[in-house]
Enzyme design. Structure first.
Site, PDB file in Angstrom:
ATOM      1  N   SER A  14       0.869  -1.378  -0.068  1.00  0.00           N
ATOM      2  CA  SER A  14      -0.067   0.008  -0.192  1.00  0.00           C
ATOM      3  C   SER A  14       0.837   1.042   0.027  1.00  0.00           C
ATOM      4  CB  SER A  14      -0.795   0.053   1.310  1.00  0.00           C
ATOM      5  OG  SER A  14      -0.288   0.103   2.282  1.00  0.00           O
ATOM      6  N   ASP A  16       3.969   4.229  -1.133  1.00  0.00           N
ATOM      7  CA  ASP A  16       4.266   5.047  -1.932  1.00  0.00           C
ATOM      8  C   ASP A  16       5.310   4.654  -3.353  1.00  0.00           C
ATOM      9  OD1 ASP A  16       4.580   7.763  -3.202  1.00  0.00           O
ATOM     10  OD2 ASP A  16       6.604   7.526  -2.723  1.00  0.00           O
ATOM     11  N   ARG A  46      -0.573  -3.610   6.536  1.00  0.00           N
ATOM     12  CA  ARG A  46      -1.338  -4.039   7.569  1.00  0.00           C
ATOM     13  C   ARG A  46      -3.016  -3.819   7.450  1.00  0.00           C
ATOM     14  NH1 ARG A  46       1.767  -1.089  12.166  1.00  0.00           N
ATOM     15  NH2 ARG A  46       1.661   0.482  10.538  1.00  0.00           N
ATOM     16  N   ASP A  87       1.060  -8.137   9.108  1.00  0.00           N
ATOM     17  CA  ASP A  87       1.796  -7.412   9.743  1.00  0.00           C
ATOM     18  C   ASP A  87       3.055  -8.133   9.844  1.00  0.00           C
ATOM     19  OD1 ASP A  87       3.325  -6.168  11.512  1.00  0.00           O
ATOM     20  OD2 ASP A  87       1.785  -5.749  13.107  1.00  0.00           O
ATOM     21  N   VAL A  88       3.913  -7.651   9.349  1.00  0.00           N
ATOM     22  CA  VAL A  88       5.486  -8.235   9.238  1.00  0.00           C
ATOM     23  C   VAL A  88       5.993  -8.508  10.408  1.00  0.00           C
ATOM     24  CG1 VAL A  88       5.739  -7.040   6.998  1.00  0.00           C
ATOM     25  CG2 VAL A  88       6.701  -6.184   8.876  1.00  0.00           C
ATOM     26  N   ASP A 178      19.325  -0.299  -6.644  1.00  0.00           N
ATOM     27  CA  ASP A 178      19.922   0.904  -6.584  1.00  0.00           C
ATOM     28  C   ASP A 178      19.398   1.611  -7.936  1.00  0.00           C
ATOM     29  OD1 ASP A 178      20.826   3.669  -6.939  1.00  0.00           O
ATOM     30  OD2 ASP A 178      22.595   2.947  -5.819  1.00  0.00           O
ATOM     31  N   HIS A 179      17.995   2.382  -7.766  1.00  0.00           N
ATOM     32  CA  HIS A 179      17.327   2.680  -9.105  1.00  0.00           C
ATOM     33  C   HIS A 179      18.029   3.442  -9.956  1.00  0.00           C
ATOM     34  CE1 HIS A 179      16.165   6.071  -6.853  1.00  0.00           C
ATOM     35  NE2 HIS A 179      15.894   6.628  -7.975  1.00  0.00           N
ATOM     36  N   HIS A 241      23.926   5.797  -4.473  1.00  0.00           N
ATOM     37  CA  HIS A 241      23.626   6.282  -5.904  1.00  0.00           C
ATOM     38  C   HIS A 241      25.067   6.876  -6.244  1.00  0.00           C
ATOM     39  CE1 HIS A 241      19.864   5.433  -5.040  1.00  0.00           C
ATOM     40  NE2 HIS A 241      19.437   6.696  -4.390  1.00  0.00           N
ATOM     41  N   LYS A 337      19.616  19.251  -1.359  1.00  0.00           N
ATOM     42  CA  LYS A 337      18.083  19.540  -1.426  1.00  0.00           C
ATOM     43  C   LYS A 337      17.996  20.901  -1.437  1.00  0.00           C
ATOM     44  CE  LYS A 337      15.812  15.349   0.704  1.00  0.00           C
ATOM     45  NZ  LYS A 337      15.362  14.814  -0.458  1.00  0.00           N
ATOM     46  N   LYS A 342      16.635  20.843 -10.422  1.00  0.00           N
ATOM     47  CA  LYS A 342      16.703  19.471 -10.248  1.00  0.00           C
ATOM     48  C   LYS A 342      17.646  19.196 -11.486  1.00  0.00           C
ATOM     49  CE  LYS A 342      14.850  14.863 -10.907  1.00  0.00           C
ATOM     50  NZ  LYS A 342      15.746  14.119  -9.854  1.00  0.00           N
TER      51      LYS A 342
HETATM   52  P1  NAD Z   1       5.951   3.926   2.672  1.00  0.00           P
HETATM   53  O1  NAD Z   1       5.941   4.442   3.956  1.00  0.00           O
HETATM   54  O2  NAD Z   1       5.061   4.774   1.692  1.00  0.00           O
HETATM   55  O3  NAD Z   1       5.185   2.517   2.415  1.00  0.00           O
HETATM   56  C1  NAD Z   1       5.413   1.482   3.534  1.00  0.00           C
HETATM   57  C2  NAD Z   1       4.703   0.340   3.512  1.00  0.00           C
HETATM   58  O4  NAD Z   1       4.897  -0.662   4.558  1.00  0.00           O
HETATM   59  C3  NAD Z   1       3.122   0.671   3.700  1.00  0.00           C
HETATM   60  O5  NAD Z   1       2.543  -0.003   2.541  1.00  0.00           O
HETATM   61  C4  NAD Z   1       2.828   0.318   4.815  1.00  0.00           C
HETATM   62  O6  NAD Z   1       1.223   0.042   5.151  1.00  0.00           O
HETATM   63  C5  NAD Z   1       3.593  -0.902   5.047  1.00  0.00           C
HETATM   64  N1  NAD Z   1       3.864  -1.221   6.752  1.00  0.00           N
HETATM   65  C6  NAD Z   1       4.235  -0.415   7.749  1.00  0.00           C
HETATM   66  N2  NAD Z   1       4.354  -0.947   8.769  1.00  0.00           N
HETATM   67  C7  NAD Z   1       4.070  -2.241   8.539  1.00  0.00           C
HETATM   68  C8  NAD Z   1       3.985  -3.455   9.196  1.00  0.00           C
HETATM   69  N3  NAD Z   1       4.419  -3.576  10.612  1.00  0.00           N
HETATM   70  N4  NAD Z   1       3.619  -4.469   8.715  1.00  0.00           N
HETATM   71  C9  NAD Z   1       3.138  -4.691   7.270  1.00  0.00           C
HETATM   72  N5  NAD Z   1       3.204  -3.598   6.589  1.00  0.00           N
HETATM   73  C10 NAD Z   1       3.664  -2.357   7.065  1.00  0.00           C
HETATM   74  O7  NAD Z   1       7.260   3.925   2.162  1.00  0.00           O
HETATM   75  P2  NAD Z   1       7.938   3.954   0.485  1.00  0.00           P
HETATM   76  O8  NAD Z   1       8.156   5.493   0.171  1.00  0.00           O
HETATM   77  O9  NAD Z   1       6.994   3.073  -0.391  1.00  0.00           O
HETATM   78  O10 NAD Z   1       9.422   3.152   0.586  1.00  0.00           O
HETATM   79  C11 NAD Z   1       9.496   1.904   0.589  1.00  0.00           C
HETATM   80  C12 NAD Z   1      10.931   1.493   0.585  1.00  0.00           C
HETATM   81  O11 NAD Z   1      11.634   1.958  -0.768  1.00  0.00           O
HETATM   82  C13 NAD Z   1      11.691   2.206   1.422  1.00  0.00           C
HETATM   83  O12 NAD Z   1      12.924   1.263   1.922  1.00  0.00           O
HETATM   84  C14 NAD Z   1      12.658   3.347   0.682  1.00  0.00           C
HETATM   85  O13 NAD Z   1      13.759   3.852   1.288  1.00  0.00           O
HETATM   86  C15 NAD Z   1      12.499   2.764  -0.653  1.00  0.00           C
HETATM   87  N6  NAD Z   1      12.264   3.628  -1.906  1.00  0.00           N
HETATM   88  C16 NAD Z   1      11.434   4.377  -2.006  1.00  0.00           C
HETATM   89  C17 NAD Z   1      11.217   5.192  -3.042  1.00  0.00           C
HETATM   90  C18 NAD Z   1       9.965   6.224  -3.553  1.00  0.00           C
HETATM   91  O14 NAD Z   1       9.946   6.962  -4.377  1.00  0.00           O
HETATM   92  N7  NAD Z   1       8.969   6.114  -2.457  1.00  0.00           N
HETATM   93  C19 NAD Z   1      12.233   5.401  -3.818  1.00  0.00           C
HETATM   94  C20 NAD Z   1      13.494   4.794  -3.528  1.00  0.00           C
HETATM   95  C21 NAD Z   1      13.491   3.917  -2.588  1.00  0.00           C
END
Ligand code: NAD
Length: 482
Positions: A14, A16, A46, A87-88, A178-179, A241, A337, A342
């Site tokens: 769920s 981002d 969750r 829940d992980v 690493d995107h 990166h 930042k 950018k």
């Molecule tokens: P986020 O906070 O948007 O999403 C976290 C997810 O974990 C959610 O689905 C939340 O419901 C779930 N969650 C939290 N606690 C939980 C639990 N106890 N059990 C089960 N699910 C649980 O985070 P994000 O931005 O999607 O980032 C996720 C990973 O990707 C991170 O490691 C981040 O560094 C990496 N990342 C994100 C982006 C980005 O653009 N968002 C880019 C590069 C790397």
């Protein structure tokens, strides 16, 4: 493309990252036939979502990123998605997840192949890997795990995490993503270096004076102050990166383009990474923090940021290697930042040669990574009607149409996970070297904090703190992009 049977489990379904990057990327792979009939994706988080609700989310995510969508394809694609409230941290939940994965494996003939994607806050990575192992979630086909950044917050925690993951996965099955390594222009570094005699012949420490890597962000920390406080620019951008980019620039030529040869060449370079001492850190590294303006908050006023925070939102520094074509040559980097715009770019600065036309003339190679993609060489010729030297850029660039066809980094890298190509992923031995370097900088800054020395403040939407102009080895050096 060959259809690859698989059940993929996304922890953080769920979140981002899943919404903005993973679902659209999977749809593109589906449209190309890499995943087709024999796949299922389980999104977990969750919240008490239904399968149907997740499918709506997936469908929205695709619409938000595509201007044209084949609705029939999208509906069929989305029907392969299943939601499991999970829940992980709860061991029992893994049993339910295992049963669903098995059921879907049978239904979709996925041949016991599993991909586990950790799209969650990094503090959960170790625990998830451990439970996958304890609760026997791996299956009889291939079992691959994709680990998001950051992988640890220092060498010790990275080692601990690695131990937890390697308890259930072989190094070859661990894809530390690493995107940046999926970006078009980063993937252009090796072809640029290896296929052009013009460039290949100057790619050495006697012709190049320095290289400058700039990853500038225009946005501030926005709503992610809490996350950023525990990270800072050095861990968030440099440890992964920037180091990956520098490694591609400085590594010796690989024997061939296989993943094994590329990683061997990277390792050879990284074994010679020079760890700076305290005096060198004081001279060649600068950390900064953005100030506020009439309309924007300074970093210390951002939500979830401590009023006296010393977390850096900008860092500039220098990296050197003892071996490789650029041995002993400075590679400067900066990232921050609230910078002017950018812009992610690499400037390869050639040494000036005295010449019959008087003053020295720049002849540099620049790679623009984002937002536009191009490579250009500054070339000197003569002015038409007056004496003097005229400088023009000779550019390698893409048409608008071609730019539109460039896949997102996540699409490329997910493809690589499916086809088991780890060329563009970070190996543990590389990561270890990166952390060793980062740890000494963090330690030096920690001492600075104890001595009351704070990060340099900088005005928002400029080029970072002034002190970043003084990190160079020699007074004749300066930032090419300023
Ligand atoms: P986020 O906070 O948007 O999403 C976290 C997810 O974990 C959610 O689905 C939340 O419901 C779930 N969650 C939290 N606690 C939980 C639990 N106890 N059990 C089960 N699910 C649980 O985070 P994000 O931005 O999607 O980032 C996720 C990973 O990707 C991170 O490691 C981040 O560094 C990496 N990342 C994100 C982006 C980005 O653009 N968002 C880019 C590069 C790397």
């Amino acid at each position: 493309m060959k259809n690859i049977p698989v059940v993929m489990i996304i922890f953080g379904g769920s979140g981002d990252l899943a919404h903005r990057k993973l679902y659209p990327a999977l749809f593109n792979l589906y449209e190309q036939g890499l995943i087709h009939d024999n796949f299922a994706v389980i999104g977990t988080a969750r919240r008490p979502w239904s399968h149907e609700y997740l499918r709506e989310q997936v469908s929205d995510a695709v619409h938000e990123t595509h201007s044209e969508v084949n609705e029939n394809d999208l509906a069929t694609f989305a029907s392969h998605f299943y939601y499991q409230s999970h829940d992980v941290t709860n061991v029992e939940h893994y049993e339910t997840l295992k049963n669903l994965a098995q059921e879907l494996d049978d239904r979709y003939s996925a041949q016991g192949n599993r991909i586990f994607y950790m799209a969650m806050a990094p503090r959960f990575f170790g625990q998830i890997a451990q439970h996958i192992n304890d609760q026997h979630l791996t299956s009889t086909g291939f079992n691959r795990i994709v680990v998001e950044k950051p992988f640890g917050r220092d060498l010790t925690s990275a080692e601990e995490l690695n131990k937890q993951i390697t308890a259930s996965f072989d190094e070859d099955d661990i894809f530390r993503i690493d995107h940046y390594l999926g970006k078009e222009m980063i993937q252009n570094i090796l072809p640029l270096r290896l296929t052009n005699p013009l460039i290949k012949n100057v790619w050495n420490n006697s012709t190049i004076k320095n290289i400058q890597v700039t990853l500038a962000e225009h946005l501030g920390v926005e709503a992610r102050g809490g996350y950023y406080e525990a990270s800072g620019a050095l861990r968030d951008m440099v440890q992964n990166h920037i180091f990956q980019i520098i490694t591609l620039l400085a590594m010796p030529e690989p024997k061939d383009l296989s993943s094994k040869s590329i990683h061997a060449a990277k390792q050879k370079l990284l074994d010679s990474l020079i760890i700076p001492n305290e005096a060198e850190i004081a001279k060649h590294f600068v950390r900064g923090q953005y100030l506020g303006s009439d309309v924007t908050f300074g970093y210390r006023q951002e939500p979830n940021v401590a009023e006296d925070s010393n977390t850096e939102t900008f860092v500039a520094g220098e990296v050197k290697f003892g071996k490789g074509p650029l041995a002993g040559m400075p590679i400067y980097f900066r990232t921050g930042k609230e910078m002017r715009e950018k812009k992610n770019r690499i400037d390869i600065v050639l040494k000036h040669m005295s010449n019959q036309y008087g003053q020295a003339h720049s002849n540099n190679i620049t790679i623009i990574i984002d937002p536009d993609m191009q490579i250009y060489i500054t070339i000197n010729g003569k002015k038409i009607n007056t004496p003097g030297i005229r400088r023009e850029n000779l550019a390698y660039q893409f048409t608008k149409e071609e730019q539109g066809k460039v896949p997102d980094g996540y699409e490329r890298l997910l493809h690589d996970v499916f086809v088991n190509d780890s060329t563009n992923f970070t190996h543990w031995s590389e990561l270890k070297n990166y952390w060793k370097f980062i740890d000494v900088i963090e330690e030096a800054w920690q001492k600075d904090n104890e001595n009351g020395q704070e990060p340099e403040q900088y005005l928002p939407y400029r080029m970072g703190p002034k002190a970043a102009n003084d990190i160079f080895d020699s007074p004749t050096e300066r930032w090419i992009y300023d």
